[in-house]
Design an enzyme around this catalytic site. Structure first.
Site, PDB file in Angstrom:
ATOM      1  N   TRP A  94       0.827  -1.211   0.000  1.00 23.07           N
ATOM      2  CA  TRP A  94       0.000   0.000   0.000  1.00 23.07           C
ATOM      3  C   TRP A  94       0.860   1.259   0.000  1.00 23.07           C
ATOM      4  CZ3 TRP A  94      -4.430  -0.906  -1.856  1.00 23.07           C
ATOM      5  CH2 TRP A  94      -5.143  -2.062  -1.534  1.00 23.07           C
ATOM      6  N   ASP A 150      -1.427   6.696   6.279  1.00 21.50           N
ATOM      7  CA  ASP A 150      -2.507   5.813   5.868  1.00 21.50           C
ATOM      8  C   ASP A 150      -2.713   4.837   7.028  1.00 21.50           C
ATOM      9  OD1 ASP A 150      -4.157   3.870   4.830  1.00 21.50           O
ATOM     10  OD2 ASP A 150      -2.850   3.337   3.141  1.00 21.50           O
ATOM     11  N   LYS A 174     -12.050  -1.585   7.148  1.00 24.06           N
ATOM     12  CA  LYS A 174     -11.287  -2.538   7.959  1.00 24.06           C
ATOM     13  C   LYS A 174     -11.604  -2.378   9.444  1.00 24.06           C
ATOM     14  CE  LYS A 174      -8.364  -3.105   4.200  1.00 24.06           C
ATOM     15  NZ  LYS A 174      -7.682  -2.274   3.211  1.00 24.06           N
TER      16      LYS A 174
HETATM   17  C1  LIG Z   1      -7.164  -1.746   2.177  1.00 23.71           C
HETATM   18  C2  LIG Z   1      -6.115  -0.720   2.240  1.00 23.71           C
HETATM   19  C3  LIG Z   1      -6.044   0.315   1.296  1.00 23.71           C
HETATM   20  C4  LIG Z   1      -6.990   0.434   0.134  1.00 23.71           C
HETATM   21  O1  LIG Z   1      -8.195   0.917   0.561  1.00 23.71           O
HETATM   22  P1  LIG Z   1      -9.393   1.265  -0.460  1.00 23.71           P
HETATM   23  O2  LIG Z   1     -10.374   1.919   0.441  1.00 23.71           O
HETATM   24  O3  LIG Z   1      -9.850  -0.036  -1.028  1.00 23.71           O
HETATM   25  O4  LIG Z   1      -8.864   2.165  -1.513  1.00 23.71           O
HETATM   26  C5  LIG Z   1      -5.060   1.259   1.457  1.00 23.71           C
HETATM   27  N1  LIG Z   1      -4.169   1.191   2.466  1.00 23.71           N
HETATM   28  C6  LIG Z   1      -4.214   0.206   3.385  1.00 23.71           C
HETATM   29  C7  LIG Z   1      -3.208   0.190   4.482  1.00 23.71           C
HETATM   30  C8  LIG Z   1      -5.177  -0.782   3.293  1.00 23.71           C
HETATM   31  O5  LIG Z   1      -5.211  -1.770   4.201  1.00 23.71           O
END
Ligand SMILES: *Cc1c(COP(=O)(O)O)cnc(C)c1O
Length: 362
Positions: free
Chosen positions: A103, A173, A197
């Protein structure tokens, strides 16, 4: 409720049962409106109240004051990969990325479309099994910001001690570990997270942003891509994902009822310990992907002696109601995602299954 399985999916993921039941109870007639929340105008009083409460709850849980805003956007964390550099990476400046997994690589790839980037640290060598040490991190001369991924969903690693770079704006993030334990949110200029998540259903992305970052967003980018637009309009510049924000707010209320971050943090440590201890005490039958000091409280990644056994493990686990344990293809093996909504009993059930599986197959 005994037809509900134990859900270890990485995302969309498990939600607290209490929250699902609450949403169910008021589904057909939301607060005497005679309508479902899905049918309500986002310009109505009931929705404005949800939106305002969700922002207030998030700030309260994180202990943030008036110098921060919480925005509810769409497009997932993946859209933030682009919005961050669009707003904060001016011509001639450099943005620093610390690469700890797939990511963060994706985030930096997007930033490259808009300006200069610098890899301030990476643990790609060794297939991202650990977080870099502070002495391995080299910032560029005067970075516009530093970007980190606090929890690496795919690899099962987490910054157990979050870094700080003084005056340089730190952007994280936190899609897969936001609100997993107490941390100093004021250390961050901006935090973003796709909700699916650890916060709620998919469809909403939370952006927690310090107000000074809203001041100089370039006027040459599309209104929808500017944080300032969304802040000025309380996240209702266009039609927001009403149901997702409603669910997110129920999850935030639930978290407060549980006792907030300190209680959930302790529970998460106890939950993860059940699984990691099983790995560590398996005499090498189970092997964790992450180095011990970089282990994630949210995503536990592990291997078995061979792929055949890994397949068998996932299949037999599913047969007894433990689902979503197959790992991501880039790591292989198994992954147990044990977000805030996963119960201690759920982790105990996984532990029991692991012990039993080893006894039969070890
Ligand atoms: C799942 C995830 C993403 C992607 O998220 P989306 O909402 O599907 O764009 C980005 N960064 C991390 C750390 C993730 O676990």
């Amino acid at each position: 409720m005994n037809n509900r399985i134990i859900n270890f999916n990485a995302g969309p993921a498990i939600l607290p049962l209490e929250v699902l039941m609450e949403a169910q109870a008021e589904f057909l007639n939301y607060q005497q409106t005679g309508m479902s929340i899905l049918e309500i105008s986002h310009r109505s009083k009931p929705y404005e109240a949800i939106n305002a409460e969700a922002e207030a709850n998030m700030k309260e849980i994180l202990g943030l004051g008036d110098n921060y805003r919480v925005l509810f956007l769409q497009g997932g964390a993946s859209t933030q990969f682009a919005m961050v550099p669009m707003n904060f990476l001016p011509q001639g400046r450099t943005a620093d990325y610390i690469l700890t997994g797939a990511w963060s690589e994706k985030a930096m790839k997007e930033a490259k479309l808009f300006g200069n980037t610098h890899v301030a640290g990476t643990t790609a060598e060794g297939n991202y099994k650990r977080i870099p040490r502070m002495d391995e991190i080299q910032l560029s001369e005067n970075p516009a910001y530093v970007h980190i991924t606090s929890n690496n969903t795919i690899f099962g690693t987490q910054w157990n001690k979050l870094p700080s770079f003084g005056q340089v704006p730190l952007i994280a993030d936190m899609s897969s570990d936001i609100l997993n334990k107490p941390f100093d949110a004021e250390n961050f200029a901006m935090i973003y997270a796709g909700a699916q998540k650890n916060l709620g259903p998919s469809g909403v992305t939370v952006v927690i942003i310090r107000k000074d970052l809203l001041e100089n967003n370039p006027k040459t980018i599309s209104a929808m891509m500017r944080y300032e637009t969304h802040a000025k309009n309380d996240s209702m510049y266009n039609t927001p994902p009403v149901f997702s924000v409603y669910m997110l707010n129920l999850v935030l209320r639930w978290l407060k009822d549980q006792g907030g971050l300190s209680v959930i943090g302790k529970r998460n440590i106890a939950k993860a310990a059940l699984v990691y201890d099983t790995i560590d005490q398996s005499s090498g039958f189970y092997r964790g992907h992450a180095d011990a000091d970089s282990r994630s409280l949210m995503n536990v990644t592990f291997r078995l002696p061979n792929e055949e056994q890994e397949k068998k493990f996932a299949k037999e686990a599913e047969e007894v109601g433990l689902i979503g344990l197959k790992g991501h293809r880039s790591v292989g093996g198994l992954r147990a995602s044990i977000y805030n909504a996963m119960t201690l009993e759920g982790c105990q059930a996984l532990k029991d299954f692991m012990l039993e599986f080893q006894r039969k197959n070890g």
